[in-house]
Design a protein around this motif. Structure first.
Motif, short mmCIF file in Angstrom:
data_model
loop_
_atom_site.label_atom_id
_atom_site.label_comp_id
_atom_site.label_asym_id
_atom_site.label_seq_id
_atom_site.Cartn_x
_atom_site.Cartn_y
_atom_site.Cartn_z
N LEU A 145 44.34 22.48 42.37
CA LEU A 145 44.29 23.20 41.03
C LEU A 145 43.37 24.53 41.09
N TYR A 146 42.96 25.18 40.18
CA TYR A 146 42.31 26.14 40.07
C TYR A 146 40.90 25.57 40.30
N ALA A 147 40.05 26.35 40.82
CA ALA A 147 38.88 26.12 40.91
C ALA A 147 37.64 27.09 40.58
N ASN A 148 36.58 26.72 40.58
CA ASN A 148 35.26 27.84 40.43
C ASN A 148 35.49 28.94 41.16
N SER A 149 35.32 30.18 40.57
CA SER A 149 35.50 31.35 41.37
C SER A 149 34.66 31.69 42.39
N GLN A 150 33.50 31.30 42.09
CA GLN A 150 32.29 31.74 43.03
C GLN A 150 32.27 30.75 44.34
N GLY A 151 33.22 29.53 44.24
CA GLY A 151 33.21 28.64 45.26
C GLY A 151 32.96 27.36 44.72
N LEU A 152 33.39 26.07 45.24
CA LEU A 152 33.05 24.80 45.02
C LEU A 152 31.33 24.72 45.17
N ILE A 153 30.81 24.12 44.34
CA ILE A 153 29.42 23.85 44.45
C ILE A 153 28.96 23.06 45.54
N SER A 154 29.82 22.23 46.04
CA SER A 154 29.79 21.28 47.14
C SER A 154 29.68 22.20 48.42
N LEU A 155 30.58 23.07 48.63
CA LEU A 155 30.58 24.00 49.91
C LEU A 155 29.43 24.86 49.80
N ARG A 156 29.29 25.46 48.77
CA ARG A 156 27.91 26.41 48.34
C ARG A 156 26.59 25.67 48.89
N PRO B 151 38.27 35.76 31.76
CA PRO B 151 37.36 34.72 30.76
C PRO B 151 37.88 33.31 31.10
N MET B 152 39.29 33.11 31.51
CA MET B 152 39.40 31.61 31.55
C MET B 152 38.81 30.92 32.62
N PHE B 153 38.29 31.69 33.78
CA PHE B 153 37.59 31.16 34.97
C PHE B 153 36.03 30.84 34.68
N GLN B 154 35.84 31.62 33.48
CA GLN B 154 34.27 31.70 33.15
C GLN B 154 34.20 30.60 32.24
N MET B 155 35.38 30.33 31.48
CA MET B 155 35.36 29.14 30.55
C MET B 155 35.36 27.71 31.42
N LEU B 156 36.40 27.87 32.46
CA LEU B 156 36.18 26.83 33.55
C LEU B 156 35.05 26.13 34.18
N ALA B 157 34.10 27.22 34.36
CA ALA B 157 32.86 27.23 34.91
C ALA B 157 32.13 26.29 33.79
#
Lengths: 382, 382
Positions: free
Chosen positions: B63-74, A15-21
């Motif tokens: 630091l932590y980043a978007n789990s799906q991948g940076l939008i710039s890389l995608r 959930p913390m990564f979903q909040m991050l997004a």
């Protein structure tokens, strides 16, 4: 014919990564958000760790490496355990992988479908996320002295997390021993999640691993994200019985091949260079913690205690009359402050929100004032 | 009570990494080993990629980043697909994770226990390693024109790999279309492993993904390890239907949180800077390939063809009268040359060994001579 796997439907993620997004989406729209939601830090990584990573890149440490982890890193980890816990694991007892992958691998390597895992509530969401998608039974305990009550015939694994995320609770020596004895009595595995072990502000870290030295049933989870401000390196490790570590290595090898060698060199630097920065970092965190606790206790309807370890304040918001989710939604949308609902950490987390205090004091003060301003509008209801 | 999970007993890992560990053990003992076993390169990573990684580290992208991948890389990946395949996926169709993790995640997100996966034999061992530990049924095809024969009612997923590891086979446009049509006819998912797509020496890369643009059933696996000499970065990606990518993201988030942002910046540099080095690198590989094929064809009992793609020679060693494992063991222990037995890639790989030619020509010549010297002692038996 074509449809998703049943287990995929049960995936919940973190959930913390979903909040991050969600926060990053708001920031992209130009909103100013004060971020307390995720467990990393505004202090930045230590310079000697960044330099060690760059040096390894320059040296061409950019090829495939041993799946279990560089022997030099495993050796440094073993020395570190000797120094901090008084016993030294063998390099064969250690596998290097991200800390979340350790949780996934331990659970999948020792628990069969239909069997159960005992875990804390409130507790780190990945424990439940893994048991859920794998299709295992979950058994919860609140206070550590209720752990034994949760154990049944189906239990195969106990999870303890000291210092605890989100509560900051730290096991006493007697409690750590009691935990080990329960695992021993029921002959089950014990995952000791010690990711915050370097961040104990009052008292000291006590590990249940000292009783079997990870030879029989205890598996230590640790890593570099929290104690060394290295969240973005994704570097952690497990220490456990050789037969468990062998299987975890095979699973990690299947999914990941190995961790980048230049990232592993950063771990060696963290363990062997500039140990003075650790205490310094802890002092900064302690100051930030105290400021955050003071600020939050000024918000009407909010009450919190001083956590003994980790990097979170778990604030009781029941006095606002809101649910945890309502509080978090209002904090984000109205006050521009990102916090996590305690209910993300289990049913016992309802009525609480989690804030990470590994932040610059100025930011904590700004966030605290914004929350005070917003929640003064409703005032304390109890 | 305490015992390992049943599925853990079925873990096999990656044979190339087990060989790597064995070779490094011998090297530590002072043995000189010429290493053709693993699919990375002695040429080293491109300098601008190393520099981009270091720059991101200096900028504090730690630091932590978007789990799906940076939008710039995608976004850069989407542009790259547009440029190479003529269609552009949306950023929502892309998730950034290591290539082996893609195989694991696709299989676990679309196939239920008891259902089956159709895969190449010989083929990349991770396909089988995953189906094996998850407890799925495996169905094999040799030549691509036999793929349809392997499909049954239980089939849920087809895997194709062009250029193929270990054979170097490259799909023609007609074959790519036929593969897609089989997936469509049986209404199953299709994993197109295109990790070697930038390394086609004769003809061009043809993807079965062009027919549904990854909207319906095709999932592309690709990454940076091979085409950009970035094996140690552990950076790959999947492109697929949004509902599949969402589940794969949740699974990756559960196990790894996210990939290091400074590593993702290296991917952006690879896709957008210095595109001239790609062709140059391919030319070096082509020269190395030709030298290796010539050298191997001089070894008594060994015969090999020129592979059209990827970075491996899959040499027929049946003429030596040895099994693949016997040949590999003798090559390592007597000639000091590490190769992989073809049987690691499936039953159809028996009688073959795999050698990676992404090596300096001098090393290839030394290794070829050492093999010639050793296997001249037995001579060709057929």
């Amino acid at each position: 014919m074509k449809s998703l796997a049943e287990s995929a439907q049960r995936l919940t993620g973190q959930p913390m990564f979903q909040m991050l997004a969600r926060v990053q989406e708001l920031q992209k729209q130009g909103r100013q958000i004060i971020r307390f939601e995720i467990g990393d830090t505004t202090f930045g990584a230590h310079k000697h760790i960044v330099e060690a990573t760059k040096r390894a890149l320059d040296e061409g440490q950019t090829l495939y490496a041993n799946s279990q982890g560089l022997i030099s890193l495993r050796s440094a980890i073993a020395d570190h355990v000797k120094e901090t816990q008084g016993w030294r694991p063998s390099e064969e007892q250690i596998v290097v992988m991200p800390a979340n992958a350790v949780i996934d691998a331990v659970i999948r390597c020792v628990v069969n479908p239909g069997e159960a895992v005992v875990m804390p509530d409130p507790g780190f969401p990945t424990y439940r996320a893994v048991t859920n998608y794998v299709g295992l039974r979950e058994q919860f305990y609140g206070q550590i002295d209720k752990l034994a009550d949760a154990v049944t015939e189906e239990t195969r694994l106990l999870i303890v997390n000291s210092p605890n995320n989100p509560t900051g609770m730290v096991l006493s020596e007697e409690e750590a021993r009691a935990v080990y004895e329960i695992a021993d009595k029921y002959d089950v595995y014990l995952l000791s999640d010690e990711i915050y072990s370097r961040l104990v502000y009052e008292g000291r870290h006590n590990s249940p691993a000292v009783y079997d030295r990870c030879r029989e049933r205890t598996i230590i989870l640790n890593g570099f994200s929290k104690g060394y401000a290295m969240s973005g390196w994704r570097l952690g490790y497990a220490i456990g019985p050789v037969e468990v570590i062998k299987k975890m290595t095979l699973l990690f090898e299947t999914m990941f091949s190995c961790l980048p060698p230049f990232i592993q060199q950063a771990g060696i630097a963290a363990l062997t260079e500039r140990q003075d920065v650790i205490e310094e970092y802890k002092e900064r965190l302690r100051r930030s913690r105290d400021i955050m606790v003071d600020m939050l206790n000024e918000v009407p309807g909010v009450a919190c205690e001083v956590p003994a370890g980790a990097i979170y304040v778990f604030a009781d918001i029941k006095g606002t009359g809101l649910t945890a989710r309502e509080f978090a939604d209002r904090a984000l949308s109205k006050a521009g402050v990102a916090v996590l609902p305690g209910s993300n950490f289990g049913p016992n987390g309802e009525g609480y929100v989690r804030l990470c205090f590994a932040r610059d004091p100025k930011l904590i003060k700004r966030g605290g004032l914004a929350l005070k301003r917003e929640f003064s509008k409703i005032g304390a209801v109890v």
